[in-house]
Write a protein that holds these residues in place. Structure first.
Motif, PDB file in Angstrom:
ATOM      1  N   GLY A  86     -14.049  12.809 -41.159  1.00 45.39           N
ATOM      2  CA  GLY A  86     -13.457  13.640 -39.671  1.00 45.39           C
ATOM      3  C   GLY A  86     -14.474  14.122 -39.262  1.00 45.39           C
ATOM      4  N   VAL A  87     -15.449  14.901 -39.769  1.00 45.67           N
ATOM      5  CA  VAL A  87     -16.433  15.701 -39.341  1.00 45.67           C
ATOM      6  C   VAL A  87     -17.228  14.672 -38.462  1.00 45.67           C
ATOM      7  N   GLN A  88     -17.448  13.472 -38.933  1.00 47.73           N
ATOM      8  CA  GLN A  88     -18.490  12.422 -38.169  1.00 47.73           C
ATOM      9  C   GLN A  88     -17.760  12.203 -36.830  1.00 47.73           C
ATOM     10  N   LYS A  89     -16.581  11.706 -37.075  1.00 45.02           N
ATOM     11  CA  LYS A  89     -15.597  11.511 -35.875  1.00 45.02           C
ATOM     12  C   LYS A  89     -16.013  12.499 -34.783  1.00 45.02           C
ATOM     13  N   LEU A  90     -15.450  13.707 -35.389  1.00 44.06           N
ATOM     14  CA  LEU A  90     -15.580  14.848 -34.223  1.00 44.06           C
ATOM     15  C   LEU A  90     -16.915  15.018 -33.579  1.00 44.06           C
ATOM     16  N   GLU A  91     -18.027  15.033 -34.313  1.00 43.35           N
ATOM     17  CA  GLU A  91     -19.290  14.964 -33.816  1.00 43.35           C
ATOM     18  C   GLU A  91     -19.582  14.146 -32.964  1.00 43.35           C
ATOM     19  N   ALA A  92     -19.067  12.852 -33.088  1.00 44.85           N
ATOM     20  CA  ALA A  92     -19.162  11.681 -32.245  1.00 44.85           C
ATOM     21  C   ALA A  92     -18.499  12.012 -30.787  1.00 44.85           C
ATOM     22  N   ALA A  93     -17.081  12.472 -30.888  1.00 45.35           N
ATOM     23  CA  ALA A  93     -16.389  12.877 -29.976  1.00 45.35           C
ATOM     24  C   ALA A  93     -17.171  13.973 -28.959  1.00 45.35           C
ATOM     25  N   MET A  94     -17.655  15.092 -29.520  1.00 46.38           N
ATOM     26  CA  MET A  94     -18.396  16.140 -29.071  1.00 46.38           C
ATOM     27  C   MET A  94     -19.559  15.558 -28.202  1.00 46.38           C
ATOM     28  N   ALA A  95     -20.277  14.899 -28.632  1.00 41.98           N
ATOM     29  CA  ALA A  95     -21.593  14.301 -28.336  1.00 41.98           C
ATOM     30  C   ALA A  95     -21.087  13.251 -27.057  1.00 41.98           C
ATOM     31  N   ARG A  96     -20.032  12.364 -27.255  1.00 42.21           N
ATOM     32  CA  ARG A  96     -19.740  11.565 -26.200  1.00 42.21           C
ATOM     33  C   ARG A  96     -19.119  12.433 -24.858  1.00 42.21           C
TER      34      ARG A  96
END
Length: 216
Positions: free
Chosen positions: A168-178
């Motif tokens: 979930g952390v990895q998905k959230l980091e990706a969403a923020m960067a995107r």
């Protein structure tokens, strides 16, 4: 991609009669991904509350698109998504109803969009589940699902990685960067190491006076 969106001009904040920080200057252009850092008690959450319009600054100005944010509240709030420590999930509503309620300020999400957002936070199939039956972590993920539904330009996230697993952390980091890569602005706090390749930091410790350090 260099248009200034959020500007902090000589910002100072107090709590219980004590100055937490003073003289903060920072400009967030499109594409800003900014972590607010500082020791415990430095005022990180207070700063985010102030930027979101939940607390007044003791001095200074918060500008949005070059104009004071407090003079254009409706327009500003339509472009803001704020996620704080508290999880404002209403227990009497279903997961779907909560997401519709939480996103009421912006364009309501479609059924398909809600399903996709819940899949992103590992809550696929929970649309009709009563929220009172969810665990604390699941309620937190309902809140995070807004990130996949919101059209807001400015994201202000206070400890968004709390109570979510590594995937979930990895998905959230990706969403923020995107979101930043698409021209948005993301301000956040976090107590854990991050894997995101590029982000800036604003250290509130640099805006403390010696007396403020002594009182902290």
């Amino acid at each position: 991609m260099s248009e200034p969106l959020l500007t902090l001009e000589n910002l100072s904040c107090e709590r219980d009669g004590r100055t937490l920080f003073s003289g903060v200057h920072y400009t967030c252009n499109r594409g800003t991904l900014l972590q607010i850092v500082g020791f415990n008690g430095a005022g990180k959450t207070t700063l985010l509350h102030t930027l979101a319009g939940l607390l007044p600054a003791s001095s200074g100005t918060v500008l949005w698109r070059g104009q004071p944010a407090n003079r254009q509240r409706q327009a500003f709030y339509q472009e803001l998504l704020y996620l704080g420590h508290q999880v404002p999930v209403k227990p009497q509503l279903s997961v779907r109803e909560n997401l519709l309620w939480l996103g009421a300020l912006n364009t309501p999400a479609t059924e398909a969009a809600i399903a996709e957002a819940l899949a992103e936070v590992d809550l696929a199939g929970f649309e009709d589940s009563p929220s009172y039956a969810l665990s604390a972590g699941q309620k937190r993920r309902v809140l995070l699902a807004q990130l996949y539904l919101s059209r807001a330009t400015l994201w202000i996230l206070d400890e968004p990685f709390t109570a979510i697993d590594k995937a979930g952390v990895q998905k959230l980091e990706a969403a923020m960067a995107r979101h930043a890569a698409k021209g948005g602005v993301v301000l956040f706090t976090s107590h854990q190491p991050l894997a995101m390749a590029e982000f800036s930091t604003l250290d509130l410790s640099a805006y403390q006076t010696p007396q403020e350090f002594a009182d902290a």
